[in-house]
Design a protein around this motif. Structure first.
Motif, PDB file in Angstrom:
ATOM      1  N   ILE A 159       0.843  -1.204   0.000  1.00 60.36           N
ATOM      2  CA  ILE A 159       0.000   0.000   0.000  1.00 60.36           C
ATOM      3  C   ILE A 159       0.869   1.242   0.000  1.00 60.36           C
ATOM      4  CG2 ILE A 159      -1.583   1.385   1.422  1.00 60.36           C
ATOM      5  CD1 ILE A 159      -2.780  -1.390   2.348  1.00 60.36           C
ATOM      6  N   PHE A 160       1.799   1.332   0.942  1.00 56.66           N
ATOM      7  CA  PHE A 160       2.597   2.547   1.073  1.00 56.66           C
ATOM      8  C   PHE A 160       3.757   2.607   0.085  1.00 56.66           C
ATOM      9  CE2 PHE A 160       0.306   2.624   5.146  1.00 56.66           C
ATOM     10  CZ  PHE A 160      -0.226   3.907   5.047  1.00 56.66           C
ATOM     11  N   ALA A 161       4.070   1.492  -0.597  1.00 59.74           N
ATOM     12  CA  ALA A 161       5.078   1.537  -1.659  1.00 59.74           C
ATOM     13  C   ALA A 161       4.577   2.397  -2.816  1.00 59.74           C
ATOM     14  CB  ALA A 161       5.403   0.136  -2.143  1.00 59.74           C
ATOM     15  N   ASP A 162       3.259   2.447  -2.982  1.00 58.43           N
ATOM     16  CA  ASP A 162       2.652   3.250  -4.047  1.00 58.43           C
ATOM     17  C   ASP A 162       2.494   4.724  -3.671  1.00 58.43           C
ATOM     18  OD1 ASP A 162       2.364   0.985  -5.606  1.00 58.43           O
ATOM     19  OD2 ASP A 162       0.279   0.633  -5.018  1.00 58.43           O
ATOM     20  N   ALA A 163       2.815   5.070  -2.427  1.00 57.30           N
ATOM     21  CA  ALA A 163       2.594   6.432  -1.944  1.00 57.30           C
ATOM     22  C   ALA A 163       3.669   7.391  -2.461  1.00 57.30           C
ATOM     23  CB  ALA A 163       2.603   6.447  -0.417  1.00 57.30           C
ATOM     24  N   PRO A 164       3.254   8.618  -2.772  1.00 53.99           N
ATOM     25  CA  PRO A 164       4.262   9.626  -3.124  1.00 53.99           C
ATOM     26  C   PRO A 164       5.079   9.990  -1.879  1.00 53.99           C
ATOM     27  CG  PRO A 164       2.073  10.614  -3.014  1.00 53.99           C
ATOM     28  CD  PRO A 164       1.892   9.128  -2.836  1.00 53.99           C
ATOM     29  N   ALA A 165       6.290  10.491  -2.073  1.00 50.61           N
ATOM     30  CA  ALA A 165       7.189  10.796  -0.954  1.00 50.61           C
ATOM     31  C   ALA A 165       6.559  11.772   0.042  1.00 50.61           C
ATOM     32  CB  ALA A 165       8.500  11.353  -1.482  1.00 50.61           C
ATOM     33  N   TRP A 166       5.796  12.756  -0.451  1.00 54.83           N
ATOM     34  CA  TRP A 166       5.202  13.736   0.471  1.00 54.83           C
ATOM     35  C   TRP A 166       4.219  13.090   1.438  1.00 54.83           C
ATOM     36  CZ3 TRP A 166      -0.012  14.231   0.700  1.00 54.83           C
ATOM     37  CH2 TRP A 166      -0.761  13.868  -0.426  1.00 54.83           C
TER      38      TRP A 166
ATOM     39  N   ARG B 238     -10.064  -3.688   4.539  1.00 53.88           N
ATOM     40  CA  ARG B 238      -9.813  -5.086   4.184  1.00 53.88           C
ATOM     41  C   ARG B 238     -10.926  -5.593   3.272  1.00 53.88           C
ATOM     42  NH1 ARG B 238      -6.647  -8.748   6.705  1.00 53.88           N
ATOM     43  NH2 ARG B 238      -6.432  -7.491   8.585  1.00 53.88           N
ATOM     44  N   PHE B 239     -10.537  -6.338   2.247  1.00 55.33           N
ATOM     45  CA  PHE B 239     -11.465  -7.021   1.349  1.00 55.33           C
ATOM     46  C   PHE B 239     -10.906  -8.409   1.086  1.00 55.33           C
ATOM     47  CE2 PHE B 239     -12.686  -8.146  -3.055  1.00 55.33           C
ATOM     48  CZ  PHE B 239     -14.058  -8.211  -2.878  1.00 55.33           C
ATOM     49  N   ASN B 240     -11.721  -9.449   1.325  1.00 54.71           N
ATOM     50  CA  ASN B 240     -11.278 -10.835   1.109  1.00 54.71           C
ATOM     51  C   ASN B 240      -9.941 -11.133   1.784  1.00 54.71           C
ATOM     52  OD1 ASN B 240     -13.543 -11.502  -0.321  1.00 54.71           O
ATOM     53  ND2 ASN B 240     -12.573 -11.359  -2.327  1.00 54.71           N
ATOM     54  N   ASP B 241      -9.828 -10.759   3.036  1.00 56.17           N
ATOM     55  CA  ASP B 241      -8.643 -11.030   3.852  1.00 56.17           C
ATOM     56  C   ASP B 241      -7.375 -10.307   3.414  1.00 56.17           C
ATOM     57  OD1 ASP B 241     -10.050 -12.716   5.592  1.00 56.17           O
ATOM     58  OD2 ASP B 241      -9.758 -14.427   4.247  1.00 56.17           O
ATOM     59  N   ARG B 242      -7.484  -9.330   2.546  1.00 58.65           N
ATOM     60  CA  ARG B 242      -6.318  -8.563   2.112  1.00 58.65           C
ATOM     61  C   ARG B 242      -6.548  -7.094   2.396  1.00 58.65           C
ATOM     62  NH1 ARG B 242      -2.953 -11.479  -1.372  1.00 58.65           N
ATOM     63  NH2 ARG B 242      -1.481  -9.829  -0.877  1.00 58.65           N
ATOM     64  N   LEU B 243      -5.490  -6.402   2.813  1.00 58.05           N
ATOM     65  CA  LEU B 243      -5.566  -4.969   3.051  1.00 58.05           C
ATOM     66  C   LEU B 243      -5.351  -4.238   1.730  1.00 58.05           C
ATOM     67  CD1 LEU B 243      -3.483  -4.695   6.346  1.00 58.05           C
ATOM     68  CD2 LEU B 243      -5.964  -4.932   6.066  1.00 58.05           C
ATOM     69  N   LEU B 244      -6.255  -3.318   1.436  1.00 57.23           N
ATOM     70  CA  LEU B 244      -6.196  -2.579   0.173  1.00 57.23           C
ATOM     71  C   LEU B 244      -5.838  -1.110   0.355  1.00 57.23           C
ATOM     72  CD1 LEU B 244      -9.419  -3.987  -1.496  1.00 57.23           C
ATOM     73  CD2 LEU B 244      -7.074  -4.844  -1.683  1.00 57.23           C
ATOM     74  N   GLY B 245      -6.081  -0.593   1.551  1.00 56.31           N
ATOM     75  CA  GLY B 245      -5.794   0.806   1.846  1.00 56.31           C
ATOM     76  C   GLY B 245      -5.583   0.982   3.329  1.00 56.31           C
ATOM     77  N   ALA B 246      -4.920   2.073   3.689  1.00 58.30           N
ATOM     78  CA  ALA B 246      -4.646   2.322   5.106  1.00 58.30           C
ATOM     79  C   ALA B 246      -4.499   3.816   5.347  1.00 58.30           C
ATOM     80  CB  ALA B 246      -3.378   1.587   5.534  1.00 58.30           C
TER      81      ALA B 246
END
Length: 133
Positions: A22-29, A54-62
């Motif tokens: 999730i956070f690997a996709d985040a911009p540096a700011w 969480r959807f289907n036992d996976r985290l999609l956002g935080a």
């Protein structure tokens, strides 16, 4: 897509992998003031502020949800790039607003003021935008 929002206190090894994605996709700011995604995740787990969708036992956002006696602040909201535009971020925001209202608190969105998309999000959600500390 039924996304369930929860406070993460004891994440599984799969949860930790999902959070890293999730956070690997985040911009540096979005990671500031933390050095990187791992530091942000560890700090949020340590202080109990990490919530996730969480959807289907996976985290999609935080996001981080800091609960104060005067108001609550939501910050660092991020959704995996492959899952964006499907309502995950909106579900996290809606649930944070519901939780804050249930506790009798106002919810604020904390982010750098110069981020136009964050300003637009705060306006759409009727949230006060405050500087990220």
């Amino acid at each position: 897509m039924p996304v369930f929002v929860e406070t993460l206190t004891e994440p599984s090894s799969q949860d930790l992998l999902d959070l890293a994605k999730i956070f690997a996709d985040a911009p540096a700011w979005l990671l500031a003031p933390h050095a990187d995604a791992e530091a942000l995740i560890q700090a949020a787990l340590a202080d109990g502020s990490l919530i996730a969708g969480r959807f289907n036992d996976r985290l999609l956002g935080a996001a981080l949800l800091r609960r104060d006696t005067r108001h609550w602040q939501l910050s660092h909201l991020c959704v995996r790039k492959v899952t964006r535009r499907r309502g995950v971020g909106r579900r996290i925001l809606d649930e944070a607003q519901r939780m804050a209202a249930e506790a009798g608190q106002d919810l604020q969105l904390a982010a750098p003021a110069e981020q136009l998309e964050t300003q637009a999000l705060a306006a759409r959600m009727h949230l006060t935008l405050v500087p990220l500390q």
